[in-house]
Design a protein around this motif. Structure first.
Motif, PDB file in Angstrom:
ATOM      1  N   VAL A  14       0.869  -1.172   0.000  1.00 49.21           N
ATOM      2  CA  VAL A  14       0.000   0.000   0.000  1.00 49.21           C
ATOM      3  C   VAL A  14       0.907   1.222   0.000  1.00 49.21           C
ATOM      4  N   ARG A  15       0.817   2.003  -1.055  1.00 49.17           N
ATOM      5  CA  ARG A  15       1.647   3.203  -1.196  1.00 49.17           C
ATOM      6  C   ARG A  15       0.737   4.423  -1.213  1.00 49.17           C
ATOM      7  N   LEU A  16       1.033   5.363  -0.332  1.00 56.11           N
ATOM      8  CA  LEU A  16       0.284   6.614  -0.291  1.00 56.11           C
ATOM      9  C   LEU A  16       0.986   7.647  -1.161  1.00 56.11           C
ATOM     10  N   ASP A  17       0.220   8.600  -1.677  1.00 62.44           N
ATOM     11  CA  ASP A  17       0.813   9.609  -2.551  1.00 62.44           C
ATOM     12  C   ASP A  17       1.688  10.587  -1.768  1.00 62.44           C
ATOM     13  N   ARG A  18       2.286  11.526  -2.484  1.00 62.14           N
ATOM     14  CA  ARG A  18       3.276  12.418  -1.871  1.00 62.14           C
ATOM     15  C   ARG A  18       2.693  13.395  -0.864  1.00 62.14           C
ATOM     16  N   THR A  19       1.363  13.478  -0.753  1.00 62.36           N
ATOM     17  CA  THR A  19       0.772  14.346   0.261  1.00 62.36           C
ATOM     18  C   THR A  19       0.801  13.691   1.645  1.00 62.36           C
ATOM     19  N   ALA A  20       1.099  12.400   1.692  1.00 62.31           N
ATOM     20  CA  ALA A  20       1.101  11.652   2.959  1.00 62.31           C
ATOM     21  C   ALA A  20       2.344  11.977   3.768  1.00 62.31           C
ATOM     22  N   GLY A  21       2.145  12.116   5.052  1.00 64.25           N
ATOM     23  CA  GLY A  21       3.260  12.271   5.969  1.00 64.25           C
ATOM     24  C   GLY A  21       3.452  10.998   6.774  1.00 64.25           C
ATOM     25  N   ASP A  22       4.476  11.008   7.615  1.00 63.52           N
ATOM     26  CA  ASP A  22       4.742   9.842   8.459  1.00 63.52           C
ATOM     27  C   ASP A  22       3.532   9.487   9.317  1.00 63.52           C
ATOM     28  N   ARG A  23       2.824  10.518   9.774  1.00 64.98           N
ATOM     29  CA  ARG A  23       1.647  10.290  10.617  1.00 64.98           C
ATOM     30  C   ARG A  23       0.569   9.511   9.854  1.00 64.98           C
ATOM     31  N   ASP A  24       0.366   9.842   8.577  1.00 60.20           N
ATOM     32  CA  ASP A  24      -0.619   9.118   7.763  1.00 60.20           C
ATOM     33  C   ASP A  24      -0.218   7.664   7.582  1.00 60.20           C
ATOM     34  N   VAL A  25       1.046   7.436   7.292  1.00 65.36           N
ATOM     35  CA  VAL A  25       1.522   6.068   7.062  1.00 65.36           C
ATOM     36  C   VAL A  25       1.341   5.227   8.324  1.00 65.36           C
ATOM     37  N   GLU A  26       1.717   5.762   9.461  1.00 62.94           N
ATOM     38  CA  GLU A  26       1.574   5.031  10.722  1.00 62.94           C
ATOM     39  C   GLU A  26       0.098   4.816  11.066  1.00 62.94           C
ATOM     40  N   GLN A  30      -1.752   1.142  11.597  1.00 60.23           N
ATOM     41  CA  GLN A  30      -2.535   0.804  12.784  1.00 60.23           C
ATOM     42  C   GLN A  30      -3.978   0.461  12.424  1.00 60.23           C
ATOM     43  N   TRP A  31      -4.539   1.167  11.462  1.00 58.75           N
ATOM     44  CA  TRP A  31      -5.914   0.886  11.019  1.00 58.75           C
ATOM     45  C   TRP A  31      -6.000  -0.531  10.452  1.00 58.75           C
ATOM     46  N   LEU A  32      -5.042  -0.880   9.587  1.00 59.68           N
ATOM     47  CA  LEU A  32      -5.048  -2.210   8.984  1.00 59.68           C
ATOM     48  C   LEU A  32      -4.926  -3.301  10.048  1.00 59.68           C
ATOM     49  N   GLN A  97      -9.422   5.965   4.603  1.00 54.60           N
ATOM     50  CA  GLN A  97      -9.523   7.269   3.941  1.00 54.60           C
ATOM     51  C   GLN A  97     -10.811   7.987   4.353  1.00 54.60           C
ATOM     52  N   GLU A  98     -11.919   7.258   4.398  1.00 53.40           N
ATOM     53  CA  GLU A  98     -13.191   7.861   4.812  1.00 53.40           C
ATOM     54  C   GLU A  98     -13.128   8.334   6.257  1.00 53.40           C
ATOM     55  N   ASN A  99     -12.524   7.533   7.131  1.00 54.10           N
ATOM     56  CA  ASN A  99     -12.389   7.917   8.526  1.00 54.10           C
ATOM     57  C   ASN A  99     -11.511   9.159   8.653  1.00 54.10           C
ATOM     58  N   ARG A 100     -10.377   9.175   7.968  1.00 51.38           N
ATOM     59  CA  ARG A 100      -9.472  10.322   8.045  1.00 51.38           C
ATOM     60  C   ARG A 100     -10.168  11.584   7.552  1.00 51.38           C
ATOM     61  N   ARG A 101     -10.946  11.459   6.486  1.00 57.39           N
ATOM     62  CA  ARG A 101     -11.683  12.598   5.935  1.00 57.39           C
ATOM     63  C   ARG A 101     -12.650  13.168   6.974  1.00 57.39           C
ATOM     64  N   SER A 102     -13.220  12.288   7.798  1.00 53.76           N
ATOM     65  CA  SER A 102     -14.201  12.741   8.785  1.00 53.76           C
ATOM     66  C   SER A 102     -13.574  13.332  10.045  1.00 53.76           C
ATOM     67  N   VAL A 103     -12.299  13.024  10.317  1.00 52.05           N
ATOM     68  CA  VAL A 103     -11.685  13.506  11.559  1.00 52.05           C
ATOM     69  C   VAL A 103     -10.572  14.532  11.357  1.00 52.05           C
ATOM     70  N   GLU A 104     -10.133  14.735  10.109  1.00 48.99           N
ATOM     71  CA  GLU A 104      -9.073  15.697   9.843  1.00 48.99           C
ATOM     72  C   GLU A 104      -9.456  16.576   8.666  1.00 48.99           C
ATOM     73  N   ALA A 105      -8.921  17.789   8.659  1.00 53.94           N
ATOM     74  CA  ALA A 105      -9.169  18.715   7.560  1.00 53.94           C
ATOM     75  C   ALA A 105      -8.427  18.249   6.312  1.00 53.94           C
ATOM     76  N   GLY A 106      -9.002  18.530   5.175  1.00 54.61           N
ATOM     77  CA  GLY A 106      -8.353  18.196   3.911  1.00 54.61           C
ATOM     78  C   GLY A 106      -8.622  16.775   3.485  1.00 54.61           C
ATOM     79  N   ASP A 107      -8.273  16.519   2.242  1.00 46.72           N
ATOM     80  CA  ASP A 107      -8.454  15.183   1.694  1.00 46.72           C
ATOM     81  C   ASP A 107      -7.354  14.248   2.160  1.00 46.72           C
ATOM     82  N   PRO A 108      -7.682  12.974   2.354  1.00 48.01           N
ATOM     83  CA  PRO A 108      -6.643  12.001   2.711  1.00 48.01           C
ATOM     84  C   PRO A 108      -5.758  11.727   1.498  1.00 48.01           C
TER      85      PRO A 108
END
Length: 120
Positions: A14-26, A30-32, A97-108
């Motif tokens: 699973v590879r996230l795009d360049r907008t992802a930070g370390d926090r997103d990856v971690e 944890q979600w998985l 992604q849906e969860n992140r969208r609901s708890v953080e500003a901006g698109d995942p």
């Protein structure tokens, strides 16, 4: 054949795009780990979820796209089991992604989910 004899583990990356930070990856890792049926397979020792730094493999990789989450199916299970796991991982990534969208500003971050043989 004994466990592990000539049977390669299979991987889903699973590879996230360049907008992802370390926090997103971690957070995704944890979600998985908590998402069923992945959590059940983890408990049974049938898979591992790990982070891998890709920057050494691909020196031109932009920041945020240098770490991937790898779901490893232990012992090279049957093709049907691997396909089932691939579907479960894809669904879990969408749920994250849906969860992140609901708890953080901006698109995942956008995500690519594929087998280890996929290079795209």
């Amino acid at each position: 054949m004994a466990e592990g004899d000539g049977v390669a583990d299979q991987e889903i990356r699973v590879r996230l795009d360049r907008t992802a930070g370390d926090r997103d990856v971690e957070a995704l890792r944890q979600w998985l780990e908590r998402e069923e049926p992945l959590a059940e397979r983890l408990r049974r020792g049938e898979l591992q979820i790990e982070l891998r730094d890709r920057r050494n493999e691909d020196p031109g990789t932009p920041m945020g796209f240098g770490t991937e989450v790898v779901v490893v199916l232990i012992g090279g299970a049957a093709s049907a089991a691997f396909k089932e796991l691939m579907v479960a991982v894809r669904l879990a990534v969408v749920a994250w992604q849906e969860n992140r969208r609901s708890v953080e500003a901006g698109d995942p971050p956008e995500a690519q989910v594929g087998g280890a043989a996929d290079d795209g």
